[in-house]
Write a protein that holds these residues in place. Structure first.
Motif, PDB file in Angstrom:
ATOM      1  N   ALA A 135       0.835  -1.202   0.000  1.00 27.38           N
ATOM      2  CA  ALA A 135       0.000   0.000   0.000  1.00 27.38           C
ATOM      3  C   ALA A 135       0.873   1.257   0.000  1.00 27.38           C
ATOM      4  N   ARG A 136       1.903   1.263   0.851  1.00 32.18           N
ATOM      5  CA  ARG A 136       2.766   2.459   0.944  1.00 32.18           C
ATOM      6  C   ARG A 136       3.428   2.732  -0.406  1.00 32.18           C
ATOM      7  N   ASP A 137       3.993   1.686  -1.024  1.00 27.47           N
ATOM      8  CA  ASP A 137       4.674   1.837  -2.324  1.00 27.47           C
ATOM      9  C   ASP A 137       3.703   2.333  -3.397  1.00 27.47           C
ATOM     10  N   PHE A 138       2.513   1.750  -3.408  1.00 22.71           N
ATOM     11  CA  PHE A 138       1.539   2.090  -4.451  1.00 22.71           C
ATOM     12  C   PHE A 138       1.126   3.558  -4.362  1.00 22.71           C
ATOM     13  N   PHE A 139       0.752   3.999  -3.170  1.00 20.68           N
ATOM     14  CA  PHE A 139       0.272   5.381  -3.040  1.00 20.68           C
ATOM     15  C   PHE A 139       1.427   6.377  -3.172  1.00 20.68           C
ATOM     16  N   ALA A 140       2.614   5.981  -2.769  1.00 19.68           N
ATOM     17  CA  ALA A 140       3.773   6.876  -2.933  1.00 19.68           C
ATOM     18  C   ALA A 140       4.037   7.101  -4.420  1.00 19.68           C
ATOM     19  N   THR A 141       3.948   6.041  -5.213  1.00 16.03           N
ATOM     20  CA  THR A 141       4.169   6.158  -6.653  1.00 16.03           C
ATOM     21  C   THR A 141       3.118   7.068  -7.290  1.00 16.03           C
ATOM     22  N   LYS A 142       1.901   7.011  -6.789  1.00 17.20           N
ATOM     23  CA  LYS A 142       0.822   7.869  -7.315  1.00 17.20           C
ATOM     24  C   LYS A 142       0.905   9.292  -6.771  1.00 17.20           C
ATOM     25  N   GLY A 143       1.715   9.496  -5.745  1.00 19.97           N
ATOM     26  CA  GLY A 143       1.815  10.816  -5.126  1.00 19.97           C
ATOM     27  C   GLY A 143       0.620  11.144  -4.240  1.00 19.97           C
ATOM     28  N   VAL A 144      -0.036  10.098  -3.738  1.00 17.70           N
ATOM     29  CA  VAL A 144      -1.190  10.313  -2.855  1.00 17.70           C
ATOM     30  C   VAL A 144      -0.742  10.175  -1.405  1.00 17.70           C
ATOM     31  N   HIS A 145      -1.124  11.148  -0.588  1.00 25.35           N
ATOM     32  CA  HIS A 145      -0.758  11.088   0.833  1.00 25.35           C
ATOM     33  C   HIS A 145      -1.705  10.164   1.573  1.00 25.35           C
TER      34      HIS A 145
END
Ligand code: PRP
Length: 226
Positions: free
Chosen positions: A133-143
């Motif tokens: 989850a952390r990797d996925f949202f970080a790649t999308k730039g979502v906090h």
């Protein structure tokens, strides 16, 4: 002695035909026995039953020579797709194409995920799979604020604990029954064969025989891509 680590349930059931192709038959039914070490028709091959999330640990530290584990578990164990899996030193010769499902983001039906994400809102995400989850949202730039759970993640958006969940989806029935909808597909998941590096060297002939038999028993498309 060759020790194979498996978890009960889908992975155990779907590994049985592959073992059979390697001439190996497990002599006890894990659903009927309380034993954690199961003998096979080969005196030098045994199966150990461990929690799904413990399979990579057993194989990494030599408690088992090889094991079958989901890609999700492997990534979480290794600390991430890019850094982790190689760092564990687990040799991964085969995608077994079993226990297939997907890792997805789901929200309560009616929750406007797209708009929230576009607005740059901070999302509260509940999951057992915090690394993915952390990797996925970080790649999308979502906090995101991650809430670690160990099960029944579907409850989190229904009780206000989180806006979204990251969880495995197979048929989609669990989401549907809990009025949740899948809004993003993070990755396809299947189970992998993992092998302890030292065991591969020291018990090469026996382990190779198993890898080759598994490989030959797989659908052509999966072994062809290796
Ligand atoms: C997984 C997942 C969902 C369910 C999805 O749980 O966490 O709850 O399967 O399957 P479906 O889309 O076919 O309904 P699992 O049964 O593997 O147990 P877990 O909660 O211990 O992960």
């Amino acid at each position: 002695m060759i020790t194979l680590a498996l978890s009960k349930g889908r992975i155990f059931d779907e590994t049985m035909p592959l073992l059979k192709a390697a001439g190996i038959e497990v002599l006890e039914d894990p659903e009927k026995s309380r034993k954690l070490i199961l003998p096979t028709n080969h005196a030098n091959v045994r199966v150990v039953l461990v929690r799904a999330s413990d399979v990579p640990t057993y194989v990494q530290y030599g408690g088992a020579d090889l094991g079958v584990t989901g890609l999700d578990t492997l990534i979480e164990h290794g600390g991430g797709v890019a850094a982790g899996v190689a760092a564990t030193g687990l040799y991964q010769p085969l995608d077994l194409q079993i226990a297939k499902c997907r890792m997805s983001v789901a929200v309560r039906s009616g929750f406007d995920y797209e708009t929230k994400v576009k607005q740059g809102a901070r999302l509260k995400v509940a999951t057992k799979y915090t690394t993915i989850a952390r990797d996925f949202f970080a790649t999308k730039g979502v906090h995101v604020d991650l809430v670690k759970l160990y099960g029944s993640m579907e409850l989190a958006p229904l009780t206000g604990l989180a806006d979204a969940i990251v969880d495995l989806v197979s048929t989609g029935n669990t989401l549907k029954a809990n009025h949740l909808v899948e809004v993003e597909r993070i990755m396809d998941i299947s189970s992998r064969l993992v092998v302890n590096q030292a065991a591969l060297k020291m018990k090469q002939a026996d382990i190779r025989r198993i890898i080759d038999a598994f490989s030959a028993a797989l659908p052509a498309y999966s072994s062809a891509s290796k």
